[in-house]
Motif scaffolding. Structure first.
Motif, PDB file in Angstrom:
ATOM      1  N   UNK A  26       0.906  -1.338   0.034  1.00 14.43           N
ATOM      2  CA  UNK A  26      -0.088  -0.098   0.158  1.00 14.43           C
ATOM      3  C   UNK A  26       0.849   1.173   0.002  1.00 14.43           C
ATOM      4  N   UNK A  27       0.712   2.140  -0.876  1.00 10.41           N
ATOM      5  CA  UNK A  27       1.692   3.335  -1.091  1.00 10.41           C
ATOM      6  C   UNK A  27       1.403   4.178  -0.060  1.00 10.41           C
TER       7      UNK A  27
ATOM      8  N   UNK B 155       6.458  -3.149  -8.847  1.00  8.33           N
ATOM      9  CA  UNK B 155       6.604  -1.999  -8.091  1.00  8.33           C
ATOM     10  C   UNK B 155       5.908  -2.199  -6.604  1.00  8.33           C
ATOM     11  N   UNK B 156       4.933  -2.874  -6.399  1.00  7.07           N
ATOM     12  CA  UNK B 156       4.007  -2.952  -5.531  1.00  7.07           C
ATOM     13  C   UNK B 156       4.389  -3.059  -4.033  1.00  7.07           C
ATOM     14  N   UNK B 157       5.704  -3.818  -4.128  1.00  5.43           N
ATOM     15  CA  UNK B 157       6.460  -3.672  -2.690  1.00  5.43           C
ATOM     16  C   UNK B 157       7.509  -2.878  -2.487  1.00  5.43           C
ATOM     17  N   UNK B 158       7.532  -1.950  -3.163  1.00  3.62           N
ATOM     18  CA  UNK B 158       8.513  -0.966  -3.246  1.00  3.62           C
ATOM     19  C   UNK B 158       8.483   0.305  -2.203  1.00  3.62           C
ATOM     20  N   UNK B 159       7.207   0.287  -1.401  1.00  2.10           N
ATOM     21  CA  UNK B 159       6.886   1.574  -0.802  1.00  2.10           C
ATOM     22  C   UNK B 159       7.565   1.810   0.505  1.00  2.10           C
ATOM     23  N   UNK B 160       7.927   0.511   1.183  1.00  2.00           N
ATOM     24  CA  UNK B 160       8.341   0.588   2.586  1.00  2.00           C
ATOM     25  C   UNK B 160       9.436  -0.444   2.369  1.00  2.00           C
ATOM     26  N   UNK B 161      10.684  -0.169   3.432  1.00  2.00           N
ATOM     27  CA  UNK B 161      11.936  -0.898   3.645  1.00  2.00           C
ATOM     28  C   UNK B 161      11.961  -0.764   5.341  1.00  2.00           C
TER      29      UNK B 161
ATOM     30  N   UNK C 106       0.603  -7.043 -20.678  1.00  2.00           N
ATOM     31  CA  UNK C 106       1.406  -7.632 -19.726  1.00  2.00           C
ATOM     32  C   UNK C 106       2.689  -6.746 -19.234  1.00  2.00           C
ATOM     33  N   UNK C 107       3.219  -5.966 -20.145  1.00  2.00           N
ATOM     34  CA  UNK C 107       4.224  -5.299 -19.737  1.00  2.00           C
ATOM     35  C   UNK C 107       3.877  -4.242 -18.566  1.00  2.00           C
ATOM     36  N   UNK C 108       2.788  -3.653 -18.828  1.00  3.36           N
ATOM     37  CA  UNK C 108       2.356  -2.414 -18.001  1.00  3.36           C
ATOM     38  C   UNK C 108       2.075  -3.136 -16.658  1.00  3.36           C
ATOM     39  N   UNK C 109       1.322  -4.231 -16.609  1.00  2.00           N
ATOM     40  CA  UNK C 109       0.803  -4.946 -15.764  1.00  2.00           C
ATOM     41  C   UNK C 109       1.940  -5.608 -14.743  1.00  2.00           C
ATOM     42  N   UNK C 110       2.956  -5.924 -15.479  1.00  2.29           N
ATOM     43  CA  UNK C 110       4.272  -6.612 -14.980  1.00  2.29           C
ATOM     44  C   UNK C 110       4.859  -5.528 -13.965  1.00  2.29           C
ATOM     45  N   UNK C 111       5.054  -4.213 -14.638  1.00  4.21           N
ATOM     46  CA  UNK C 111       5.655  -3.183 -13.846  1.00  4.21           C
ATOM     47  C   UNK C 111       4.847  -2.688 -12.637  1.00  4.21           C
ATOM     48  N   UNK C 112       3.635  -2.725 -12.792  1.00  7.11           N
ATOM     49  CA  UNK C 112       2.803  -2.573 -11.437  1.00  7.11           C
ATOM     50  C   UNK C 112       2.947  -3.542 -10.582  1.00  7.11           C
ATOM     51  N   UNK C 113       3.108  -4.792 -10.735  1.00  5.03           N
ATOM     52  CA  UNK C 113       3.403  -5.855  -9.831  1.00  5.03           C
ATOM     53  C   UNK C 113       4.591  -5.875  -9.338  1.00  5.03           C
TER      54      UNK C 113
ATOM     55  N   UNK D 150       8.808 -13.652  -5.434  1.00  4.44           N
ATOM     56  CA  UNK D 150       8.046 -13.292  -6.263  1.00  4.44           C
ATOM     57  C   UNK D 150       8.239 -12.243  -7.201  1.00  4.44           C
ATOM     58  N   UNK D 151       9.099 -11.537  -6.822  1.00  6.61           N
ATOM     59  CA  UNK D 151       9.657 -10.323  -7.812  1.00  6.61           C
ATOM     60  C   UNK D 151      10.616 -10.788  -8.686  1.00  6.61           C
ATOM     61  N   UNK D 152      11.574 -11.961  -8.426  1.00  9.13           N
ATOM     62  CA  UNK D 152      12.250 -12.742  -9.316  1.00  9.13           C
ATOM     63  C   UNK D 152      11.640 -13.377 -10.365  1.00  9.13           C
ATOM     64  N   UNK D 153      10.244 -14.052  -9.996  1.00  9.59           N
ATOM     65  CA  UNK D 153       9.700 -14.558 -10.813  1.00  9.59           C
ATOM     66  C   UNK D 153       9.010 -13.809 -12.070  1.00  9.59           C
ATOM     67  N   UNK D 154       8.562 -12.661 -11.397  1.00 11.89           N
ATOM     68  CA  UNK D 154       7.666 -11.735 -12.165  1.00 11.89           C
ATOM     69  C   UNK D 154       8.643 -11.047 -13.439  1.00 11.89           C
ATOM     70  N   UNK D 155       9.996 -10.975 -13.228  1.00  8.41           N
ATOM     71  CA  UNK D 155      10.742 -10.383 -14.078  1.00  8.41           C
ATOM     72  C   UNK D 155      10.695 -11.051 -15.310  1.00  8.41           C
ATOM     73  N   UNK D 156      10.571 -12.274 -15.356  1.00 10.94           N
ATOM     74  CA  UNK D 156      10.620 -13.267 -16.839  1.00 10.94           C
ATOM     75  C   UNK D 156       9.532 -14.083 -16.885  1.00 10.94           C
ATOM     76  N   UNK D 157       8.507 -13.840 -16.207  1.00 10.73           N
ATOM     77  CA  UNK D 157       7.243 -14.769 -16.320  1.00 10.73           C
ATOM     78  C   UNK D 157       6.394 -14.387 -17.309  1.00 10.73           C
TER      79      UNK D 157
END
Length: 388
Positions: free
Chosen positions: A29-30, A90-96, A81-88, A63-70
């Motif tokens: 969640x952003x 980026x979804x866990x990039x909001x917090x560290x 798919x390219x647009x959806x892949x980018x969304x997927x 999950x991230x590694x899988x999506x890079x070439x899925x």
């Protein structure tokens, strides 16, 4: 990476099946800038809780590694798919977040755990049935998505509150409130810098899910719940928010929309949530699961975003029973007329109910769009009830 519109939060949790779903929702969640995740016993013992949070982040990395070439899944147009892949991606990039290990037992009460529902490992025995999710060297698993604190949870909570502007950090409590109560008792001045506490706990105007009158989190550590409720004395009525929810996810919906994705994350969640579905069928005869913890995260986002159309609430004078046998963990609200509650009586002599707590409770929550948002934010899946 955080959004300028994100809200700084600390999440205190005991993963746990529904806690894991809540954490995946929060991390994707952003609107939330998760400064800290603190771990507490509850659904299982603290060593399993610690393994579960590490496992949770490890699955995100997979999950991230899988999506890079899925290849594009069946649900998505290959041309999109390219647009959806980018969304997927980026979804866990909001917090560290920082992760800190906390209490392994209640403040005073006899300890108990939620292993009857969650399994001894907290994830429905997934570490036995699917050991590749937590290999023997799980303690050595590394991820750039979090940093393990050298401080315990209590000290890290106080450190974060001390080193961020006052009244900016919200604490979201998804498990027993032990870490928060201990932090409050250790340094009340620093703890008072918290903006608000949003906690999942208590049963008001409903029966409990552990005893006839007590909800699990309050039952497991009633002293901690009472300490925080009592801490609202003398404050403006915006200190502690207590909620319960009835957001229901059916097994059929989850299988159709999430299990079918067949990604590392969806497979992982499907394994442990299947355990929960079976337990709910066995214990309650229902073919689905109430998403208490994810609903708490969704409600926190609504409250922080001042989306007051999604819920109604009121401030009440609430106490928590911490000495009773049959009523351990019971949340008691004073519903007497104001004039009656202020009259001289035995309570004045015994000091039973001599001060007023200011606890905000949720009266209703519009959960109609919750599943839609949960699926979209966490999995980028479009869902509509009309399709079922």
């Amino acid at each position: 990476m955080t959004s300028r519109s994100s809200f700084p939060v600390i999440i205190d949790t005991d993963p746990g099946i529904d806690d894991a779903l809540a954490l995946y929702l929060a991390l994707s969640s952003y609107q939330l800038d998760i400064k800290l995740i603190t771990l507490v016993f509850g659904n299982t013992k603290i060593n399993h809780v610690t393994r579960n949070i590490i496992t949770l982040f490890d699955v995100i990395d997979k999950e991230i590694e899988y999506l890079k070439s899925a290849p594009p899944p069946n649900q998505i147009d290959p041309q999109q798919w390219d647009k959806e892949r980018k969304t997927l991606l980026n979804r866990f990039e909001w917090s560290k977040p920082i992760v800190a290990i906390g209490a392994d037992k209640p403040v005073k009460a006899v300890e108990c755990f939620g292993t009857y529902f969650h399994g001894s490992d907290g994830f429905g025995q997934i570490h036995t049935t699917h050991p590749h999710y937590a290999p023997e060297n799980w303690e050595n698993l590394k991820s750039d998505r979090y940093a393990m604190s050298s401080r315990n949870a209590v000290d890290e909570i106080l450190y974060q509150l001390q080193n961020n502007p006052p009244f900016t950090i919200t604490i979201i409590g998804l498990g027993p409130l032990t870490n928060l109560a201990l932090a409050y008792e250790k340094d009340k001045y620093t703890f008072s810098r918290v903006k608000q506490i949003i906690c999942l706990g208590g049963a008001i105007n409903s029966c409990g899910n552990v005893t006839p009158c007590a909800e699990f989190n309050f039952f497991v550590d009633p002293d901690a719940a009472n300490i925080l409720a009592e801490a609202t004395k003398g404050f403006s009525p915006s200190e502690t928010i207590q909620i319960s929810s009835n957001v229901f996810l059916s097994r059929a919906v989850f299988t159709k929309y999430i299990t079918s994705l067949n990604t590392p994350l969806s497979i992982f969640i499907s394994v442990f949530i299947d355990h929960a579905f079976k337990k709910m069928q066995e214990l309650c005869g229902t073919n689905g699961l109430e998403l208490h913890d994810p609903a708490a995260i969704a409600l926190a986002i609504d409250m922080l975003s001042k989306n007051t159309q999604s819920y109604t609430s009121e401030f009440v004078d609430m106490k928590v029973e911490y000495q009773g046998i049959y009523t351990r963990g019971m949340a008691i609200v004073d519903t007497r007329p104001k004039g009656f509650s202020s009259t001289k009586s035995a309570q004045e002599t015994l000091k039973i109910w001599d001060d007023v707590n200011n606890v905000e409770i949720i009266i209703s929550y519009n959960s109609k769009s919750f599943i839609d948002n949960f699926f979209k934010i966490t999995f980028n899946v479009d869902y509509s009830e009309e399709n079922i």
